[in-house]
Motif scaffolding. Sequence first.
Motif, PDB file in Angstrom:
ATOM      1  N   PHE A  67      29.629 -33.729  -9.331  1.00  0.00           N
ATOM      2  CA  PHE A  67      28.967 -34.727  -8.478  1.00  0.00           C
ATOM      3  C   PHE A  67      28.872 -34.241  -7.037  1.00  0.00           C
ATOM      4  O   PHE A  67      27.810 -34.299  -6.402  1.00  0.00           O
ATOM      5  CB  PHE A  67      29.733 -36.047  -8.552  1.00  0.00           C
ATOM      6  N   LEU A  68      29.985 -33.736  -6.502  1.00  0.00           N
ATOM      7  CA  LEU A  68      29.982 -33.287  -5.112  1.00  0.00           C
ATOM      8  C   LEU A  68      29.176 -32.001  -4.939  1.00  0.00           C
ATOM      9  O   LEU A  68      28.561 -31.785  -3.884  1.00  0.00           O
ATOM     10  CB  LEU A  68      31.416 -33.090  -4.632  1.00  0.00           C
ATOM     11  N   SER A  69      29.139 -31.154  -5.960  1.00  0.00           N
ATOM     12  CA  SER A  69      28.292 -29.957  -5.884  1.00  0.00           C
ATOM     13  C   SER A  69      26.823 -30.357  -5.751  1.00  0.00           C
ATOM     14  O   SER A  69      26.089 -29.808  -4.928  1.00  0.00           O
ATOM     15  CB  SER A  69      28.486 -29.087  -7.132  1.00  0.00           C
ATOM     16  N   ALA A  70      26.401 -31.333  -6.563  1.00  0.00           N
ATOM     17  CA  ALA A  70      25.013 -31.800  -6.504  1.00  0.00           C
ATOM     18  C   ALA A  70      24.735 -32.485  -5.176  1.00  0.00           C
ATOM     19  O   ALA A  70      23.659 -32.315  -4.587  1.00  0.00           O
ATOM     20  CB  ALA A  70      24.728 -32.750  -7.665  1.00  0.00           C
ATOM     21  N   PHE A  71      25.703 -33.243  -4.669  1.00  0.00           N
ATOM     22  CA  PHE A  71      25.532 -33.948  -3.403  1.00  0.00           C
ATOM     23  C   PHE A  71      25.359 -32.969  -2.243  1.00  0.00           C
ATOM     24  O   PHE A  71      24.419 -33.078  -1.445  1.00  0.00           O
ATOM     25  CB  PHE A  71      26.739 -34.856  -3.150  1.00  0.00           C
ATOM     26  N   PHE A  72      26.260 -31.999  -2.142  1.00  0.00           N
ATOM     27  CA  PHE A  72      26.183 -31.038  -1.044  1.00  0.00           C
ATOM     28  C   PHE A  72      24.910 -30.188  -1.138  1.00  0.00           C
ATOM     29  O   PHE A  72      24.324 -29.828  -0.114  1.00  0.00           O
ATOM     30  CB  PHE A  72      27.419 -30.129  -1.057  1.00  0.00           C
ATOM     31  N   THR A  73      24.491 -29.876  -2.349  1.00  0.00           N
ATOM     32  CA  THR A  73      23.277 -29.069  -2.514  1.00  0.00           C
ATOM     33  C   THR A  73      22.048 -29.830  -2.031  1.00  0.00           C
ATOM     34  O   THR A  73      21.227 -29.297  -1.268  1.00  0.00           O
ATOM     35  CB  THR A  73      23.096 -28.660  -3.979  1.00  0.00           C
ATOM     36  N   LEU A  74      21.911 -31.075  -2.468  1.00  0.00           N
ATOM     37  CA  LEU A  74      20.735 -31.880  -2.114  1.00  0.00           C
ATOM     38  C   LEU A  74      20.702 -32.201  -0.626  1.00  0.00           C
ATOM     39  O   LEU A  74      19.721 -31.907   0.070  1.00  0.00           O
ATOM     40  CB  LEU A  74      20.728 -33.171  -2.935  1.00  0.00           C
ATOM     41  N   VAL A  75      21.781 -32.784  -0.127  1.00  0.00           N
ATOM     42  CA  VAL A  75      21.810 -33.202   1.281  1.00  0.00           C
ATOM     43  C   VAL A  75      21.848 -31.986   2.201  1.00  0.00           C
ATOM     44  O   VAL A  75      21.205 -31.955   3.257  1.00  0.00           O
ATOM     45  CB  VAL A  75      23.003 -34.134   1.537  1.00  0.00           C
ATOM     46  N   GLY A  76      22.599 -30.949   1.796  1.00  0.00           N
ATOM     47  CA  GLY A  76      22.684 -29.746   2.618  1.00  0.00           C
ATOM     48  C   GLY A  76      21.363 -29.009   2.710  1.00  0.00           C
ATOM     49  O   GLY A  76      21.022 -28.461   3.768  1.00  0.00           O
ATOM     50  N   CYS A  77      20.606 -28.986   1.614  1.00  0.00           N
ATOM     51  CA  CYS A  77      19.295 -28.329   1.653  1.00  0.00           C
ATOM     52  C   CYS A  77      18.362 -29.045   2.619  1.00  0.00           C
ATOM     53  O   CYS A  77      17.612 -28.403   3.367  1.00  0.00           O
ATOM     54  CB  CYS A  77      18.692 -28.297   0.248  1.00  0.00           C
ATOM     55  N   HIS A  78      18.420 -30.370   2.628  1.00  0.00           N
ATOM     56  CA  HIS A  78      17.608 -31.117   3.588  1.00  0.00           C
ATOM     57  C   HIS A  78      18.048 -30.802   5.018  1.00  0.00           C
ATOM     58  O   HIS A  78      17.218 -30.625   5.916  1.00  0.00           O
ATOM     59  CB  HIS A  78      17.730 -32.614   3.323  1.00  0.00           C
ATOM     60  N   GLY A  79      19.368 -30.711   5.233  1.00  0.00           N
ATOM     61  CA  GLY A  79      19.863 -30.372   6.562  1.00  0.00           C
ATOM     62  C   GLY A  79      19.409 -28.995   7.017  1.00  0.00           C
ATOM     63  O   GLY A  79      19.080 -28.800   8.195  1.00  0.00           O
ATOM     64  N   LEU A  80      19.366 -28.036   6.094  1.00  0.00           N
ATOM     65  CA  LEU A  80      18.871 -26.697   6.440  1.00  0.00           C
ATOM     66  C   LEU A  80      17.401 -26.753   6.835  1.00  0.00           C
ATOM     67  O   LEU A  80      16.965 -26.045   7.754  1.00  0.00           O
ATOM     68  CB  LEU A  80      19.063 -25.746   5.262  1.00  0.00           C
ATOM     69  N   HIS A  81      16.634 -27.582   6.153  1.00  0.00           N
ATOM     70  CA  HIS A  81      15.217 -27.736   6.507  1.00  0.00           C
ATOM     71  C   HIS A  81      15.074 -28.332   7.908  1.00  0.00           C
ATOM     72  O   HIS A  81      14.209 -27.910   8.686  1.00  0.00           O
ATOM     73  CB  HIS A  81      14.504 -28.626   5.484  1.00  0.00           C
ATOM     74  N   VAL A  82      15.915 -29.323   8.225  1.00  0.00           N
ATOM     75  CA  VAL A  82      15.856 -29.916   9.566  1.00  0.00           C
ATOM     76  C   VAL A  82      16.236 -28.873  10.619  1.00  0.00           C
ATOM     77  O   VAL A  82      15.626 -28.803  11.694  1.00  0.00           O
ATOM     78  CB  VAL A  82      16.784 -31.146   9.658  1.00  0.00           C
ATOM     79  N   SER A  83      17.238 -28.044  10.310  1.00  0.00           N
ATOM     80  CA  SER A  83      17.632 -26.987  11.248  1.00  0.00           C
ATOM     81  C   SER A  83      16.485 -26.011  11.490  1.00  0.00           C
ATOM     82  O   SER A  83      16.209 -25.613  12.628  1.00  0.00           O
ATOM     83  CB  SER A  83      18.853 -26.232  10.699  1.00  0.00           C
ATOM     84  N   GLY A  84      15.806 -25.623  10.406  1.00  0.00           N
ATOM     85  CA  GLY A  84      14.638 -24.763  10.555  1.00  0.00           C
ATOM     86  C   GLY A  84      13.529 -25.433  11.348  1.00  0.00           C
ATOM     87  O   GLY A  84      12.842 -24.799  12.155  1.00  0.00           O
ATOM     88  N   GLY A  85      13.361 -26.746  11.123  1.00  0.00           N
ATOM     89  CA  GLY A  85      12.366 -27.490  11.886  1.00  0.00           C
ATOM     90  C   GLY A  85      12.686 -27.526  13.366  1.00  0.00           C
ATOM     91  O   GLY A  85      11.777 -27.485  14.212  1.00  0.00           O
ATOM     92  N   GLU A  86      13.969 -27.592  13.712  1.00  0.00           N
ATOM     93  CA  GLU A  86      14.366 -27.570  15.121  1.00  0.00           C
ATOM     94  C   GLU A  86      13.956 -26.254  15.783  1.00  0.00           C
ATOM     95  O   GLU A  86      13.446 -26.237  16.910  1.00  0.00           O
ATOM     96  CB  GLU A  86      15.878 -27.770  15.242  1.00  0.00           C
ATOM     97  N   LEU A  87      14.188 -25.146  15.106  1.00  0.00           N
ATOM     98  CA  LEU A  87      13.788 -23.847  15.663  1.00  0.00           C
ATOM     99  C   LEU A  87      12.266 -23.769  15.805  1.00  0.00           C
ATOM    100  O   LEU A  87      11.748 -23.247  16.808  1.00  0.00           O
ATOM    101  CB  LEU A  87      14.291 -22.727  14.754  1.00  0.00           C
ATOM    102  N   TRP A  88      11.566 -24.279  14.813  1.00  0.00           N
ATOM    103  CA  TRP A  88      10.101 -24.293  14.871  1.00  0.00           C
ATOM    104  C   TRP A  88       9.640 -25.154  16.040  1.00  0.00           C
ATOM    105  O   TRP A  88       8.696 -24.797  16.765  1.00  0.00           O
ATOM    106  CB  TRP A  88       9.567 -24.820  13.543  1.00  0.00           C
TER     107      TRP A  88
END
Length: 208
Positions: free
Chosen positions: A138-159
């Motif tokens: 459960f926590l593996s799936a949670f961190f993967t889903l939410v963390g992937c979105h966070g990485l996208h937001v981080s990339g968006g900040e640089l953009w």
Amino acid sequence: MTDIAIAHQLPGLAEAAHEGPASKRIITGYGFWIFLLSDIVMFSCFFAAYAVLQGQTAGGPSGAELFNLRNVAIETIFLLLSSFACGMASVAVEARSHLWFQIAMAVTCVLGLGFLAIEFREFADLVARGAGPSRSAFLSAFFTLVGCHGLHVSGGELWLLTMMAQVFAKGFRADIQRRFLCFALFWHALDIIWVAIFSVVYLLGSAA
């Protein structure tokens, strides 16, 4: 074909010839939508995996025990407001207003950073409590889903910072406007995906 039939078709042919090929702005937007759709397919897979593994806690804590809806609500407000500020930046681009563009983008940046700070603190707190991604499926799936979105937001900040620098240095050139169009689509798509995460992961998880 009779002369009368040809005469009836000439206006339509002339209009089509006058329209010509689609503009670069339309082509760029269409191409970026294809990229966004591929990204949405990836997130759909993560959502499906999370739905399957949500109950697989391996005797560990569940979402109802871990999630802090107050902090998540603040995250959501930050991201929704950042999307609104990004929309204001789009209006500033149309008006060719350098000042309001930079202000709107700066507000978008600050709100995005606030979102990331709360999410990072949430992840650090979960790991400190022994609820890291290796604790259960459960926590593996949670961190993967939410963390992937966070990485996208981080990339968006640089953009975002890159767009601010380009407009400051080169103004509202046609190619820069096309890049900003792609950025705006990307940022709003992240907002939509987060609403789905907030609803499916946090609200339903807390209720369960």
